[in-house]
Write a protein that holds these residues in place. Structure first.
Motif, mmCIF file in Angstrom:
data_model
loop_
_atom_site.group_PDB
_atom_site.id
_atom_site.type_symbol
_atom_site.label_atom_id
_atom_site.label_comp_id
_atom_site.label_asym_id
_atom_site.label_seq_id
_atom_site.Cartn_x
_atom_site.Cartn_y
_atom_site.Cartn_z
ATOM 1 N N ARG B 180 0.818 -1.213 0.000
ATOM 2 C CA ARG B 180 0.000 0.000 0.000
ATOM 3 C C ARG B 180 0.848 1.257 0.000
ATOM 4 N NH1 ARG B 180 -4.651 -1.337 4.303
ATOM 5 N NH2 ARG B 180 -2.976 -2.557 5.222
ATOM 6 N N ASN B 181 1.842 1.272 0.871
ATOM 7 C CA ASN B 181 2.685 2.461 0.938
ATOM 8 C C ASN B 181 3.497 2.648 -0.339
ATOM 9 O OD1 ASN B 181 1.720 2.935 3.485
ATOM 10 N ND2 ASN B 181 3.471 1.969 4.519
ATOM 11 N N PHE B 182 3.950 1.541 -0.882
ATOM 12 C CA PHE B 182 4.729 1.603 -2.118
ATOM 13 C C PHE B 182 3.906 2.207 -3.240
ATOM 14 C CE2 PHE B 182 6.238 -0.291 -6.114
ATOM 15 C CZ PHE B 182 7.588 0.014 -6.058
ATOM 16 N N ARG B 183 2.713 1.729 -3.379
ATOM 17 C CA ARG B 183 1.864 2.228 -4.453
ATOM 18 C C ARG B 183 1.584 3.722 -4.272
ATOM 19 N NH1 ARG B 183 -3.139 0.834 -8.108
ATOM 20 N NH2 ARG B 183 -2.453 -1.312 -8.279
ATOM 21 N N LYS B 184 1.259 4.104 -3.034
ATOM 22 C CA LYS B 184 0.999 5.515 -2.767
ATOM 23 C C LYS B 184 2.196 6.374 -3.181
ATOM 24 C CE LYS B 184 -0.665 4.866 1.401
ATOM 25 N NZ LYS B 184 -0.632 5.065 2.863
ATOM 26 N N LYS B 185 3.345 5.911 -2.778
ATOM 27 C CA LYS B 185 4.542 6.708 -3.032
ATOM 28 C C LYS B 185 4.805 6.843 -4.530
ATOM 29 C CE LYS B 185 8.698 7.448 -0.372
ATOM 30 N NZ LYS B 185 9.603 6.882 0.647
ATOM 31 N N ILE B 186 4.814 5.717 -5.212
ATOM 32 C CA ILE B 186 5.064 5.744 -6.648
ATOM 33 C C ILE B 186 4.026 6.608 -7.345
ATOM 34 C CG2 ILE B 186 5.015 4.353 -8.761
ATOM 35 C CD1 ILE B 186 7.518 3.765 -7.403
ATOM 36 N N MET B 187 2.784 6.425 -6.964
ATOM 37 C CA MET B 187 1.725 7.186 -7.611
ATOM 38 C C MET B 187 1.914 8.681 -7.390
ATOM 39 S SD MET B 187 0.095 5.317 -9.445
ATOM 40 C CE MET B 187 -0.659 3.731 -9.789
ATOM 41 N N SER B 188 2.386 9.040 -6.206
ATOM 42 C CA SER B 188 2.527 10.462 -5.904
ATOM 43 C C SER B 188 3.583 11.133 -6.784
ATOM 44 C CB SER B 188 2.860 10.661 -4.428
ATOM 45 O OG SER B 188 4.206 10.313 -4.199
ATOM 46 N N TYR B 189 4.482 10.343 -7.348
ATOM 47 C CA TYR B 189 5.483 10.930 -8.233
ATOM 48 C C TYR B 189 4.921 11.231 -9.620
ATOM 49 C CZ TYR B 189 8.899 9.439 -4.755
ATOM 50 O OH TYR B 189 9.594 9.261 -3.591
ATOM 51 N N GLY B 190 3.764 10.703 -9.895
ATOM 52 C CA GLY B 190 3.150 10.953 -11.201
ATOM 53 C C GLY B 190 3.895 10.299 -12.349
ATOM 54 N N LEU B 191 4.651 9.256 -12.056
ATOM 55 C CA LEU B 191 5.454 8.616 -13.095
ATOM 56 C C LEU B 191 4.651 7.672 -13.970
ATOM 57 C CD1 LEU B 191 8.635 7.828 -11.016
ATOM 58 C CD2 LEU B 191 8.659 8.913 -13.258
ATOM 59 N N LEU B 192 3.486 7.277 -13.487
ATOM 60 C CA LEU B 192 2.743 6.246 -14.203
ATOM 61 C C LEU B 192 1.517 6.801 -14.903
ATOM 62 C CD1 LEU B 192 2.822 3.199 -11.786
ATOM 63 C CD2 LEU B 192 4.418 3.882 -13.568
ATOM 64 N N ASN B 193 1.330 6.366 -16.133
ATOM 65 C CA ASN B 193 0.083 6.633 -16.837
ATOM 66 C C ASN B 193 -0.725 5.342 -16.860
ATOM 67 O OD1 ASN B 193 0.989 9.214 -17.506
ATOM 68 N ND2 ASN B 193 1.988 8.444 -19.366
ATOM 69 N N GLU B 194 -1.959 5.465 -16.475
ATOM 70 C CA GLU B 194 -2.828 4.301 -16.504
ATOM 71 C C GLU B 194 -3.280 4.078 -17.943
ATOM 72 O OE1 GLU B 194 -5.578 4.508 -13.215
ATOM 73 O OE2 GLU B 194 -6.991 3.251 -14.327
ATOM 74 N N THR B 195 -3.286 2.841 -18.385
ATOM 75 C CA THR B 195 -3.840 2.554 -19.717
ATOM 76 C C THR B 195 -5.217 1.943 -19.514
ATOM 77 O OG1 THR B 195 -3.076 0.281 -19.855
ATOM 78 C CG2 THR B 195 -1.523 1.980 -20.525
ATOM 79 N N LYS B 196 -5.862 1.649 -20.634
ATOM 80 C CA LYS B 196 -7.198 1.055 -20.495
ATOM 81 C C LYS B 196 -7.133 -0.461 -20.488
ATOM 82 C CE LYS B 196 -9.617 5.086 -21.946
ATOM 83 N NZ LYS B 196 -9.509 6.065 -23.015
ATOM 84 N N ASN B 197 -5.924 -0.958 -20.616
ATOM 85 C CA ASN B 197 -5.785 -2.405 -20.721
ATOM 86 C C ASN B 197 -5.571 -3.053 -19.370
ATOM 87 O OD1 ASN B 197 -5.813 -1.726 -23.400
ATOM 88 N ND2 ASN B 197 -3.573 -1.587 -23.484
ATOM 89 N N VAL B 198 -5.820 -4.318 -19.346
ATOM 90 C CA VAL B 198 -5.545 -5.087 -18.144
ATOM 91 C C VAL B 198 -4.735 -6.317 -18.486
ATOM 92 C CG1 VAL B 198 -7.594 -4.359 -16.864
ATOM 93 C CG2 VAL B 198 -7.710 -6.330 -18.396
ATOM 94 N N LYS B 199 -4.051 -6.772 -17.505
ATOM 95 C CA LYS B 199 -3.263 -7.983 -17.683
ATOM 96 C C LYS B 199 -4.219 -9.154 -17.848
ATOM 97 C CE LYS B 199 -1.138 -9.970 -14.209
ATOM 98 N NZ LYS B 199 -0.162 -10.401 -13.188
ATOM 99 N N LYS B 200 -3.891 -10.049 -18.787
ATOM 100 C CA LYS B 200 -4.782 -11.181 -19.023
ATOM 101 C C LYS B 200 -4.298 -12.453 -18.343
ATOM 102 C CE LYS B 200 -7.502 -9.285 -22.479
ATOM 103 N NZ LYS B 200 -6.743 -8.491 -23.481
ATOM 104 N N GLU B 201 -3.015 -12.728 -18.516
ATOM 105 C CA GLU B 201 -2.515 -14.028 -18.032
ATOM 106 C C GLU B 201 -2.491 -14.091 -16.506
ATOM 107 O OE1 GLU B 201 1.365 -12.859 -18.564
ATOM 108 O OE2 GLU B 201 0.231 -11.283 -19.587
ATOM 109 N N GLY B 202 -2.386 -15.317 -16.040
ATOM 110 C CA GLY B 202 -2.273 -15.515 -14.599
ATOM 111 C C GLY B 202 -3.637 -15.622 -13.958
ATOM 112 N N SER B 203 -3.625 -16.096 -12.750
ATOM 113 C CA SER B 203 -4.884 -16.224 -12.042
ATOM 114 C C SER B 203 -5.114 -14.961 -11.224
ATOM 115 C CB SER B 203 -4.816 -17.436 -11.125
ATOM 116 O OG SER B 203 -3.808 -17.239 -10.171
ATOM 117 N N GLY B 204 -6.220 -14.903 -10.557
ATOM 118 C CA GLY B 204 -6.512 -13.745 -9.708
ATOM 119 C C GLY B 204 -7.093 -12.592 -10.489
ATOM 120 N N ARG B 205 -7.405 -11.576 -9.773
ATOM 121 C CA ARG B 205 -8.007 -10.390 -10.382
ATOM 122 C C ARG B 205 -7.018 -9.723 -11.338
ATOM 123 N NH1 ARG B 205 -10.390 -5.411 -6.843
ATOM 124 N NH2 ARG B 205 -10.535 -3.880 -8.511
ATOM 125 N N PRO B 206 -7.446 -9.430 -12.547
ATOM 126 C CA PRO B 206 -6.523 -8.842 -13.528
ATOM 127 C C PRO B 206 -6.135 -7.431 -13.102
ATOM 128 C CG PRO B 206 -8.551 -9.601 -14.570
ATOM 129 C CD PRO B 206 -8.786 -9.615 -13.100
#
Lengths: 230, 230
Positions: B180-206
């Motif tokens: 949780r803290n990692f995600r908050k921190k990374i997100m706060s840097y604004g380095l990531l752009n969200e795309t509309k795609n999702v990961k397909k492979e693997g189990s669990g929530r995409p």
DNA sequence: TCAAAAGTGTTGACTTTACACCCATGG
DNA sequence: CCATGGGTGTAAAGTCAACACTTTTGA
């Protein structure tokens, strides 16, 4: 690995040596070249590496020969290897960054240099080769590094008033600092030992003199601290 | 500067190239030497610099010739110049650190090497010359650097789920991190752009896929961030 | 419906900032 | 007694660390 065609590249070392005189700018050691190219021009100390000596030995020798300086702190900075650095041959130069307390070192120019002098980082003469570029990179590194390793102490006297450290940081970072917060932060690292002596010269209330704690220094040198100055 | 006695030192470049495969260890690119000394042994890619090429050009050429790799990120690491590094001649070697997303690069061994392979940093074979030492220093640098510059992105796919970044940090730093803290921190840097795609492979929530923001990257690359992971 | 991984907030502890007055000395 | 630089505390704001349950999907 590679065809054994004869390679024609020389290996040199150069040193950007910083010195700090209280109440003055940060200084850089320059030598006046006694040979061509750039004869009579100013350059940072350095020269070709001898076959039997390690790189750091080579820098120390050149510094000794050209200026009499034995730096307290010396680390590799960057290697400059562009093909056109030197008009004679191709020279790859391993640059070092050094720190010195100039009050403990007498400057003299030996056989290899006509003159050796300290120059304010803000009033450098025109420099030989790509030396201005090397200095720029060294300054950047120093400014960054002083904010996470306690290397600044290498520039001060053995016993120094707190204000020297304060001014040093001000000078290197080129920015005002908050005296109270700065002192609190530095003190919290446990790097300073208070002595019983006080500064005598100057007007105003005499300041306590401090020495710095070598063990703590090693600890913090390894793990680094984070010291942003606001 | 120095007497013009003929100097007998060769100049080489070497590269420590890191690659990251999702769900695996951090990997290092090694090549199998086809000539003596250490013929048949593993080494990091590298070789002598040609007279007319800059250092970085030399590394890129050697990497190309020996493995087909073109690193996305490449910076000078350190210059190794001890007198006894190579049993043949004295060789001063300028080492580089590179990052690569291995899924975008096919590995092949060309004329200069018998074989080229990725090895887990935890399962390296015995290495030629002082290459283990070079790798140790590179690893240290990578671990430090990833905590104040966003270079990690060079190891990931163009679009990646957040968990890839998380695992990458976990792997490189070798330490658990708080999601949780990692995600908050990374997100706060604004380095990531969200795309509309999702990961397909693997189990669990995409997971949503992200790209990273080149402009922000440049900003943070220059100013650095402070990213201690607890 | 279970397993697997993704996604998400809050609180208390700690750290950082901003800020100004008194103190000791020498001249 | 004045000028100079040394020495010190506090409150508000901001940041960091710790911590666990719900959601989405595929099998």
């Amino acid at each position: 690995m590679v065809p054994q065609k004869i390679q024609d590249i020389k290996v040199a070392v150069d040193a950007v040596i910083f010195g700090y005189f209280d109440k003055k700018d940060l200084q850089i050691l320059l030598i006046k070249r006694s040979i061509d190219p750039f004869k009579g021009g100013w350059a940072i100390p350095g020269g070709l590496v001898l076959d039997h000596e390690n790189l750091e030995e080579a820098v120390r020798r050149e510094l000794q020969e050209e200026s009499g300086i034995k730096p307290d702190f010396l680390e590799q900075l960057y290697t400059f290897g562009n093909v056109d650095r030197d008009p004679r041959n191709r020279v790859v130069s391993v640059a070092y960054l050094g720190l010195v307390n100039p009050s403990y070192h007498e400057l003299f120019a030996d056989s290899d240099a006509e003159d050796a002098q300290w120059f304010s980082v803000h009033k450098l003469p025109k420099l030989a080769f790509d030396h201005q570029n090397i200095i720029d990179i060294a300054l950047k590194r120093l400014r960054t590094k002083i904010q996470y390793q306690p290397i600044g102490f290498n520039l001060l006297n053995e016993e120094f008033p707190f204000s020297d450290l304060e001014n040093l940081y001000r000078t290197i970072i080129g920015q005002e600092i908050d005296r109270r917060n700065f002192r609190k932060k530095i003190m919290s690292y446990g790097l300073l030992n208070e002595t019983k002596n006080v500064k005598k010269e100057g007007s105003g209330r005499p300041g306590k003199l401090f020495t710095f704690n070598q063990e703590k220094y090693k600890e913090w040198e390894e793990q680094g601290f984070y010291f942003e100055i606001k």
